[in-house]
Design a protein around this motif. Sequence first.
Motif, PDB file in Angstrom:
ATOM      1  N   HIS A  37      56.370  -3.294 -25.010  1.00  0.00           N
ATOM      2  CA  HIS A  37      56.996  -1.950 -24.643  1.00  0.00           C
ATOM      3  C   HIS A  37      56.055  -0.980 -23.991  1.00  0.00           C
ATOM      4  N   SER A  38      54.758  -1.105 -24.337  1.00  0.00           N
ATOM      5  CA  SER A  38      53.951   0.032 -23.909  1.00  0.00           C
ATOM      6  C   SER A  38      52.493  -0.691 -23.719  1.00  0.00           C
ATOM      7  N   GLY A  39      51.688   0.351 -23.391  1.00  0.00           N
ATOM      8  CA  GLY A  39      50.192  -0.208 -23.429  1.00  0.00           C
ATOM      9  C   GLY A  39      49.826  -0.501 -24.848  1.00  0.00           C
ATOM     10  N   CYS A  40      50.057   0.610 -25.636  1.00  0.00           N
ATOM     11  CA  CYS A  40      49.566   0.471 -27.137  1.00  0.00           C
ATOM     12  C   CYS A  40      50.040  -0.678 -27.853  1.00  0.00           C
ATOM     13  N   ALA A  84      50.903  -3.582 -26.149  1.00  0.00           N
ATOM     14  CA  ALA A  84      50.472  -4.629 -25.453  1.00  0.00           C
ATOM     15  C   ALA A  84      48.791  -4.892 -26.131  1.00  0.00           C
ATOM     16  N   ASN A  85      48.185  -3.707 -26.366  1.00  0.00           N
ATOM     17  CA  ASN A  85      46.854  -4.010 -27.232  1.00  0.00           C
ATOM     18  C   ASN A  85      47.033  -4.579 -28.626  1.00  0.00           C
ATOM     19  N   LEU A  86      48.269  -4.046 -29.256  1.00  0.00           N
ATOM     20  CA  LEU A  86      48.222  -4.291 -30.693  1.00  0.00           C
ATOM     21  C   LEU A  86      48.515  -5.967 -30.547  1.00  0.00           C
ATOM     22  N   GLY A 135      37.004   5.896 -23.533  1.00  0.00           N
ATOM     23  CA  GLY A 135      37.897   4.972 -24.014  1.00  0.00           C
ATOM     24  C   GLY A 135      39.257   5.409 -24.248  1.00  0.00           C
ATOM     25  N   HIS A 136      39.933   4.466 -24.969  1.00  0.00           N
ATOM     26  CA  HIS A 136      41.385   4.930 -25.410  1.00  0.00           C
ATOM     27  C   HIS A 136      41.563   4.674 -26.911  1.00  0.00           C
ATOM     28  N   LEU A 137      42.338   5.444 -27.568  1.00  0.00           N
ATOM     29  CA  LEU A 137      42.623   5.363 -28.975  1.00  0.00           C
ATOM     30  C   LEU A 137      42.918   4.006 -29.668  1.00  0.00           C
ATOM     31  N   THR A 138      43.366   2.982 -28.598  1.00  0.00           N
ATOM     32  CA  THR A 138      43.553   1.519 -29.238  1.00  0.00           C
ATOM     33  C   THR A 138      42.159   0.879 -29.250  1.00  0.00           C
ATOM     34  N   HIS A 139      41.247   1.535 -28.819  1.00  0.00           N
ATOM     35  CA  HIS A 139      39.915   0.870 -28.618  1.00  0.00           C
ATOM     36  C   HIS A 139      38.817   0.887 -29.860  1.00  0.00           C
ATOM     37  N   GLY A 140      39.553   1.221 -31.027  1.00  0.00           N
ATOM     38  CA  GLY A 140      38.808   1.213 -32.245  1.00  0.00           C
ATOM     39  C   GLY A 140      38.831   2.695 -32.843  1.00  0.00           C
ATOM     40  N   TYR A 159      39.124   1.623 -19.988  1.00  0.00           N
ATOM     41  CA  TYR A 159      38.927   3.069 -20.237  1.00  0.00           C
ATOM     42  C   TYR A 159      40.124   3.866 -19.817  1.00  0.00           C
ATOM     43  N   SER A 160      40.215   5.162 -20.168  1.00  0.00           N
ATOM     44  CA  SER A 160      41.217   6.512 -19.777  1.00  0.00           C
ATOM     45  C   SER A 160      40.758   7.362 -18.940  1.00  0.00           C
ATOM     46  N   SER A 161      39.363   7.531 -19.078  1.00  0.00           N
ATOM     47  CA  SER A 161      38.753   8.599 -18.404  1.00  0.00           C
ATOM     48  C   SER A 161      37.335   8.488 -18.155  1.00  0.00           C
ATOM     49  N   MET A 215      43.279  -2.832 -18.736  1.00  0.00           N
ATOM     50  CA  MET A 215      43.178  -2.273 -17.353  1.00  0.00           C
ATOM     51  C   MET A 215      44.351  -1.294 -16.975  1.00  0.00           C
ATOM     52  N   ALA A 216      44.819  -0.559 -18.314  1.00  0.00           N
ATOM     53  CA  ALA A 216      46.044   0.134 -18.094  1.00  0.00           C
ATOM     54  C   ALA A 216      45.776   1.207 -17.027  1.00  0.00           C
ATOM     55  N   HIS A 217      44.836   1.888 -16.747  1.00  0.00           N
ATOM     56  CA  HIS A 217      44.509   2.880 -15.847  1.00  0.00           C
ATOM     57  C   HIS A 217      44.366   1.982 -14.499  1.00  0.00           C
ATOM     58  N   SER A 245      47.757  -4.262 -20.026  1.00  0.00           N
ATOM     59  CA  SER A 245      47.844  -3.226 -19.116  1.00  0.00           C
ATOM     60  C   SER A 245      48.989  -2.241 -19.325  1.00  0.00           C
ATOM     61  N   THR A 246      49.221  -1.167 -18.904  1.00  0.00           N
ATOM     62  CA  THR A 246      50.338  -0.436 -18.861  1.00  0.00           C
ATOM     63  C   THR A 246      51.056  -1.006 -17.267  1.00  0.00           C
ATOM     64  N   THR A 247      52.490  -0.527 -17.131  1.00  0.00           N
ATOM     65  CA  THR A 247      52.915  -0.913 -15.740  1.00  0.00           C
ATOM     66  C   THR A 247      53.178   0.309 -15.183  1.00  0.00           C
ATOM     67  N   HIS A 248      52.926   1.513 -15.651  1.00  0.00           N
ATOM     68  CA  HIS A 248      53.448   2.888 -15.155  1.00  0.00           C
ATOM     69  C   HIS A 248      52.264   3.899 -14.678  1.00  0.00           C
ATOM     70  N   LYS A 249      51.183   3.455 -14.683  1.00  0.00           N
ATOM     71  CA  LYS A 249      50.204   4.380 -13.934  1.00  0.00           C
ATOM     72  C   LYS A 249      49.903   4.074 -12.387  1.00  0.00           C
ATOM     73  N   THR A 250      48.716   3.588 -12.231  1.00  0.00           N
ATOM     74  CA  THR A 250      48.364   3.215 -10.962  1.00  0.00           C
ATOM     75  C   THR A 250      49.480   2.028 -10.225  1.00  0.00           C
TER      76      THR A 250
HETATM   77  N1  PLP Z   1      45.443   1.780 -22.865  1.00  0.00           N
HETATM   78  C1  PLP Z   1      44.798   2.685 -22.029  1.00  0.00           C
HETATM   79  C2  PLP Z   1      43.326   2.416 -21.501  1.00  0.00           C
HETATM   80  C3  PLP Z   1      45.533   3.808 -21.686  1.00  0.00           C
HETATM   81  O1  PLP Z   1      44.831   4.777 -21.103  1.00  0.00           O
HETATM   82  C4  PLP Z   1      46.663   4.267 -22.366  1.00  0.00           C
HETATM   83  C5  PLP Z   1      47.602   5.259 -22.030  1.00  0.00           C
HETATM   84  O2  PLP Z   1      46.917   6.321 -21.742  1.00  0.00           O
HETATM   85  C6  PLP Z   1      47.310   3.159 -23.139  1.00  0.00           C
HETATM   86  C7  PLP Z   1      46.490   2.165 -23.397  1.00  0.00           C
HETATM   87  C8  PLP Z   1      48.429   3.348 -23.960  1.00  0.00           C
HETATM   88  O3  PLP Z   1      49.604   3.197 -23.298  1.00  0.00           O
HETATM   89  P1  PLP Z   1      51.029   3.738 -23.562  1.00  0.00           P
HETATM   90  O4  PLP Z   1      50.986   5.201 -23.480  1.00  0.00           O
HETATM   91  O5  PLP Z   1      51.970   2.957 -22.646  1.00  0.00           O
HETATM   92  O6  PLP Z   1      51.105   3.041 -24.952  1.00  0.00           O
END
Ligand code: PLP
Length: 477
Positions: free
Chosen positions: A118-121, A123-125, A177-182, A227-229, A254-256, A281-286
């Motif tokens: 349903h989302s990037g989070c 997908a990682n879970l 990095g992103h929240l879901t990376h640890g 990464y996210s930033s 590769m969400a971003h 990945s997410t499908t809604h960013k780039t």
């Molecule tokens: N992974 C990365 C690298 C992200 O930057 C993001 C969202 O900002 C996500 C995962 C999570 O995506 P979502 O907000 O769809 O759960």
Amino acid sequence: MTRLKEFLDSGVNPDEHLDTIAMLASLDYIEKGSPRIAKSIEQELVDQRNSLKLIASENYSSLRVQLAMGNWLTDKYAEGIPFQRYYAGCQNVDEVESYAQELAKKLFNAESCTVQPHSGCDANLAAYLAILAEVIENSKVKELGKPLMQMSHKEYESVRQDFTKARILGMSLKDGGHLTHGFRNNFSGKLFDAYTYGVDPVTERIHYDALRTLAKEVQPHILVAGYSSYSRKVDFSVMRSIADEVGAVLLVDMAHFSGLVAGKVFEEVYDPVAYADVVTSTTHKTLRGPRGGMILSKKRFEEGLKRVCPLAQGGPLEHVIAAKAVAFEEALSKEFQQYAHRIVENAETLARHFLDEGVRVITGGTENHLLVLDVFSSFGLTGKEAEERLYKSGIIVNKNAIPNDSRGVVQTSGIRLGTPAITTLNMGVQEMLEVANFIVRCLKGGDPAKIKADVQRLKARYPLYKGISLGKLCHTN
Ligand code: PLP
């Protein structure tokens, strides 16, 4: 008079404006039963039109993507995978989902794919759980000679305990990095014994040798890249070699930048699909599709990833999957490749203008769709103050920590800017000078009302969903 009637009365050829007509009709209809919701939908378009969207994770999806989501596919339960469901009557969503999978595999040259997250989070879970099932659970299943469901409580508990000992090594949140990376306040920091790597304090880039040394110490089960930033390309061939040296599974999030992979900006060693075991990945960013997630993988993880449900989710959102298919079709076009290249060109140009103005750009520039500015050393503002000041001038960004940020993640010393949305609007390198000037003027204390007027003049040259006439649809204020 309804919005639709007014539009049709203006003498347009309906065949050329089906997207506009569909949107206006749906808004008129929603308004009849839910006026408060219609008002917010309408106002969101007004606000998006009047502001400059520089959020690196946002974009403007096509009306075709948006319309593919708004229909009765939303009502269908479809637990399971295409053609093997736990519900009857799935023939149409089987068609939708299997087509979306095929398109994603073609787009990214992937061996396997699921478009159910349903989302990037999510997908990682799902990816983490599928990897753990493959590398930890399956060996226990073999050792005990029985499947999970036939294990005693005690036997299963020993599997579960092994899960909790699994180690992950990902990029730290504060370094990009992103929240879901640890991160500890996320399932990833609770499910795993989590370790993080950062960037080199001088170059502000990933130091691959330092990462290799850390990986040897930690011996992670999963090495996470992505990464996210972080504004530089990542060499996934090096990430692969580090993962191999320590026997880790390589997961790239590769969400971003999935739009840059699909658009063939990131190729060869910068293409994660070629090197990683699993790519989320997410499908809604780039990538510019609907809000959602996806997972690509090598064949080895295919079986695990067929189990997004029940591992991490229930029924997939088939209406969103239909919109993902539409977005993948769009991303397979030549125009999309041009858009992807222009995103990076715009970001590089923007970074150069800031450097010319004496603004500190983290890592000294960018190689992707985003850049991070150190607004504290450049303007004496925290990221939070800069974000608020820019918002008053009609410029939407987000505050962001910079490497070694002494102001923490709430105040921060930086802001993150991204070019995907303005590139979708067709802005090019010439407009980047205007954008940089607005930001510098604003952060130097310029009059927000004057800057906002300039922003709106620029935006008027690049209308959003231009078929939808603002005067007829909305009241500006
Ligand atoms: N992974 C990365 C690298 C992200 O930057 C993001 C969202 O900002 C996500 C995962 C999570 O995506 P979502 O907000 O769809 O759960």
